[in-house]
Design a protein around this motif. Structure first.
Motif, mmCIF file in Angstrom:
data_model
loop_
_atom_site.group_PDB
_atom_site.id
_atom_site.type_symbol
_atom_site.label_atom_id
_atom_site.label_comp_id
_atom_site.label_asym_id
_atom_site.label_seq_id
_atom_site.Cartn_x
_atom_site.Cartn_y
_atom_site.Cartn_z
ATOM 1 N N LYS A 99 0.834 -1.211 0.000
ATOM 2 C CA LYS A 99 0.000 0.000 0.000
ATOM 3 C C LYS A 99 0.867 1.259 0.000
ATOM 4 C CE LYS A 99 -4.137 -1.913 0.599
ATOM 5 N NZ LYS A 99 -5.246 -1.726 -0.358
ATOM 6 N N ILE A 100 0.340 2.290 -0.624
ATOM 7 C CA ILE A 100 0.965 3.613 -0.641
ATOM 8 C C ILE A 100 -0.093 4.629 -0.239
ATOM 9 C CG2 ILE A 100 1.882 5.412 -2.186
ATOM 10 C CD1 ILE A 100 3.209 3.128 -3.801
ATOM 11 N N TRP A 101 0.302 5.564 0.596
ATOM 12 C CA TRP A 101 -0.599 6.668 0.952
ATOM 13 C C TRP A 101 -0.400 7.743 -0.095
ATOM 14 C CZ3 TRP A 101 -0.422 11.858 2.585
ATOM 15 C CH2 TRP A 101 -1.515 12.325 3.332
ATOM 16 N N LEU A 102 -1.470 8.063 -0.852
ATOM 17 C CA LEU A 102 -1.342 9.039 -1.938
ATOM 18 C C LEU A 102 -2.473 10.057 -1.812
ATOM 19 C CD1 LEU A 102 0.091 9.931 -4.555
ATOM 20 C CD2 LEU A 102 -1.363 8.323 -5.811
ATOM 21 N N ASP A 103 -2.088 11.294 -1.547
ATOM 22 C CA ASP A 103 -3.059 12.394 -1.453
ATOM 23 C C ASP A 103 -4.208 12.080 -0.495
ATOM 24 O OD1 ASP A 103 -1.551 13.796 -3.375
ATOM 25 O OD2 ASP A 103 -2.587 12.764 -5.001
ATOM 26 N N GLY A 104 -3.860 11.460 0.614
ATOM 27 C CA GLY A 104 -4.883 11.269 1.648
ATOM 28 C C GLY A 104 -5.583 9.927 1.624
ATOM 29 N N LEU A 128 6.284 25.450 -1.582
ATOM 30 C CA LEU A 128 5.301 24.395 -1.820
ATOM 31 C C LEU A 128 4.371 24.360 -0.612
ATOM 32 C CD1 LEU A 128 7.677 21.487 -2.979
ATOM 33 C CD2 LEU A 128 6.314 23.010 -4.435
ATOM 34 N N GLU A 129 3.106 24.473 -0.861
ATOM 35 C CA GLU A 129 2.162 24.429 0.253
ATOM 36 C C GLU A 129 1.534 23.035 0.343
ATOM 37 O OE1 GLU A 129 -0.989 27.271 2.454
ATOM 38 O OE2 GLU A 129 0.247 28.003 0.802
ATOM 39 N N ILE A 130 1.902 22.303 1.384
ATOM 40 C CA ILE A 130 1.408 20.933 1.534
ATOM 41 C C ILE A 130 -0.058 20.981 1.973
ATOM 42 C CG2 ILE A 130 1.702 18.759 2.814
ATOM 43 C CD1 ILE A 130 4.669 19.408 3.072
ATOM 44 N N PRO A 131 -0.952 20.329 1.222
ATOM 45 C CA PRO A 131 -2.381 20.428 1.542
ATOM 46 C C PRO A 131 -2.834 19.502 2.677
ATOM 47 C CG PRO A 131 -2.095 19.136 -0.449
ATOM 48 C CD PRO A 131 -0.722 19.559 -0.022
ATOM 49 N N PHE A 151 5.273 16.410 -4.153
ATOM 50 C CA PHE A 151 5.628 16.760 -5.529
ATOM 51 C C PHE A 151 4.537 17.594 -6.183
ATOM 52 C CE2 PHE A 151 3.043 13.505 -7.784
ATOM 53 C CZ PHE A 151 2.754 12.633 -6.734
ATOM 54 N N ILE A 152 4.912 18.226 -7.296
ATOM 55 C CA ILE A 152 3.984 19.104 -8.003
ATOM 56 C C ILE A 152 3.336 18.298 -9.117
ATOM 57 C CG2 ILE A 152 3.729 21.268 -9.281
ATOM 58 C CD1 ILE A 152 6.381 22.201 -8.025
ATOM 59 N N GLY A 153 2.021 18.272 -9.103
ATOM 60 C CA GLY A 153 1.287 17.501 -10.102
ATOM 61 C C GLY A 153 1.197 18.219 -11.445
ATOM 62 N N SER A 154 0.430 17.657 -12.341
ATOM 63 C CA SER A 154 0.334 18.244 -13.682
ATOM 64 C C SER A 154 -0.605 19.436 -13.690
ATOM 65 C CB SER A 154 -0.101 17.187 -14.693
ATOM 66 O OG SER A 154 -1.263 16.548 -14.249
ATOM 67 N N PRO A 179 -1.489 21.259 -8.619
ATOM 68 C CA PRO A 179 -1.733 20.633 -7.315
ATOM 69 C C PRO A 179 -0.422 20.189 -6.657
ATOM 70 C CG PRO A 179 -2.291 19.129 -9.109
ATOM 71 C CD PRO A 179 -1.993 20.445 -9.738
ATOM 72 N N ILE A 180 -0.379 20.323 -5.340
ATOM 73 C CA ILE A 180 0.751 19.792 -4.574
ATOM 74 C C ILE A 180 0.306 18.432 -4.047
ATOM 75 C CG2 ILE A 180 2.305 20.138 -2.616
ATOM 76 C CD1 ILE A 180 2.557 22.212 -4.946
ATOM 77 N N ARG A 181 1.049 17.410 -4.411
ATOM 78 C CA ARG A 181 0.654 16.044 -4.092
ATOM 79 C C ARG A 181 1.601 15.445 -3.064
ATOM 80 N NH1 ARG A 181 -0.802 12.741 -9.271
ATOM 81 N NH2 ARG A 181 -1.873 11.630 -7.588
#
Ligand SMILES: *Cc1c(COP(=O)(O)O)cnc(C)c1O
Length: 307
Positions: A9-14, A72-75, A104-107, A118-120
Motif C-alpha cells: 500500500k501507498i498513501w497518496l493524497d490522503g 510548496l504548500e502541503i495540503p 511533488f507538483i502535479g500536472s 496541485p501539490i501532491r
C-alpha cells in the motif's frame, strides 16, 4: 535499495492505494524540473518486539520546512502526514523499514510557474538494510573527495531535502563507485569539507569530535542526535570548518544519516584514516546509536515513536 522494491500500500493524497496503482501522469511537473521535497525515515524493530520510528516529529517537521523553503504548500497538516507515516509500515505488513514521504507538483502548467498546479503527497515504505553495507558499518568504507562541489548556498539552498538537488549527489556517488570507492565526500564551493552525497561527516581528533558547520550542509537529524549523544558522554563537539587534509590526518572519520546510520570511514583518497578500521570513539557512538534505536536506552526514549 534492493532491486525491484515492492510493497502493498501507498498513501497518496490522503488515501491508501494499492502499490501497483501508485502512478503519476507523465506531465507531473516534478518529473520534468525536479522541484519536490522528500524525507527518509527509519523505523526499527525494538528489542521488545515493538516497532519504533526514530525522530518522527523532527522528520515530519523538516518535510514541511523543506516545502516552505521551496514555496510548496502541503495540503495536509503535519499531524495528517505524521499519521500516514505511522500507518505505512503496518499497511505493508512490515515491522521495520525505511519510510519515504514525497511532496511533488502535479500536472497542470508545464512552465516554470507551477503556482496553480496541485501539490501532491505520497508516503511509501520498504525494507532497507545497512545503506553502505554491513561490512561498512563494522569496518568502515572507502571514500573519495568528489570532483563535484556541493551546491553553493545561493545556487540552491541547503536546508531542504529537495528532489532535484540530488542530481549533484547522484553524480558524485556514481563517480565514487565507478572509481572503486564506496562513497563521495563533497567540498563546498570555497573548498572546505561539506558532507557526503547523502550523509553528514564527523572527524575525531584527540578525543574531540568535529563536524562542518551548518551553512553548506543538510541539518541532519542523525547528525544532531550524534552531537547530543557525544556531549552526554562528555565528548566535546565543535562545529568547525574542515579542510580536505584534516580528513587525511584524522584519528577517525564517520558518516551519519538516516540511511547510513553511523558508518565509519577507513580510507579517504588512498590515505588510511587512523588505524584503518572503525575507531574507538566511532564504535562508542555507533553502539550508543544502535542501542537507542533498539529501545535499549531509556534516556533517549523521547526520540522513539512506538507504533
Ligand atoms: C538526508 C541527508 C543527510 C542526513 O540527514 P538525516 O536527517 O540524518 O537523515 C545528510 N546530507 C544530505 C545531503 C541528506 O540528503
Amino acid at each position: 535499495m534492493a532491486e525491484g522494491v515492492t510493497g502493498e500500500k501507498i498513501w497518496l493524497d490522503g488515501e491508501w492505494v494499492d502499490w501497483q496503482d501508485g502512478h503519476v501522469h507523465l506531465l507531473t511537473h516534478t518529473l520534468h524540473y525536479g522541484l519536490g521535497v522528500f524525507e527518509g525515515i527509519r523505523c526499527y524493530k525494538a528489542e521488545d518486539g515493538r516497532s519504533a520510528i526514530f525522530q518522527l516529529g523532527p522528520h515530519v517537521h523538516r518535510l514541511f520546512t523543506s516545502a516552505h523553503i521551496n514555496l510548496l504548500e502541503i495540503p495536509f497538516s503535519e499531524e495528517q502526514v505524521g499519521q500516514a507515516i505511522r500507518e505505512v509500515l503496518p499497511a505493508n505488513h512490515l515491522d521495520e523499514g525505511y519510510i519515504r514521504p514525497l511532496v511533488f507538483i502535479g500536472s497542470g502548467s508545464m512552465g516554470l510557474n507551477p503556482a496553480d498546479n496541485p501539490i501532491r503527497v505520497a508516503v511509501m515504505a520498504w525494507s532497507w538494510g545497512a545503506y553502505l553495507g554491513d561490512e561498512g558499518v563494522q569496518n568502515g568504507i572507502r571514500a573519495k573527495v568528489s570532483t563535484f562541489s556541493r551546491h553553493h548556498v545561493n545556487a540552491k539552498m541547503t536546508k531542504g531535502k529537495t528532489c532535484g538537488d540530488y542530481v549533484n549527489s547522484i553524480l558524485a556517488k556514481r563517480e565514487a563507485l565507478l572509481d572503486g570507492y564506496d562513497e563521495a565526500i563533497m567540498l563546498d564551493t570555497a573548498g572546505l569539507v561539506s558532507e557526503a552525497s547523502g550523509e553528514n561527516i564527523f572527524l575525531v581528533k584527540g578525543e574531540r569530535l568535529y563536524t562542518p558547520p551548518l551553512p553548506t550542509v543538510l541539518d541532519g537529524i542523525t547528525r544532531n542526535a550524534v552531537i547530543e549523544i557525544a556531549r552526554d558522554k562528555g565528548i566535546e563537539v565543535a562545529e568547525t570548518p574542515l579542510t580536505r587534509d584534516e580528513l587525511y590526518i584524522a584519528d577517525e572519520l564517520f558518516l551519519t544519516g538516516t540511511a547510513a546510520e553511523v558508518t565509519p570511514i577507513r580510507e579517504v583518497d588512498h590515505r588510511r584514516i587512523g588505524s584503518g578500521t572503525r575507531g574507538p570513539i566511532t564504535k562508542l557512538l555507533q553502539t550508543a546509536f544502535f542501542d537507542i534505536v533498539a529501545g535499549r536506552d531509556a534516556k533517549y526514549e523521547r526520540w522513539l515513536s512506538y507504533l
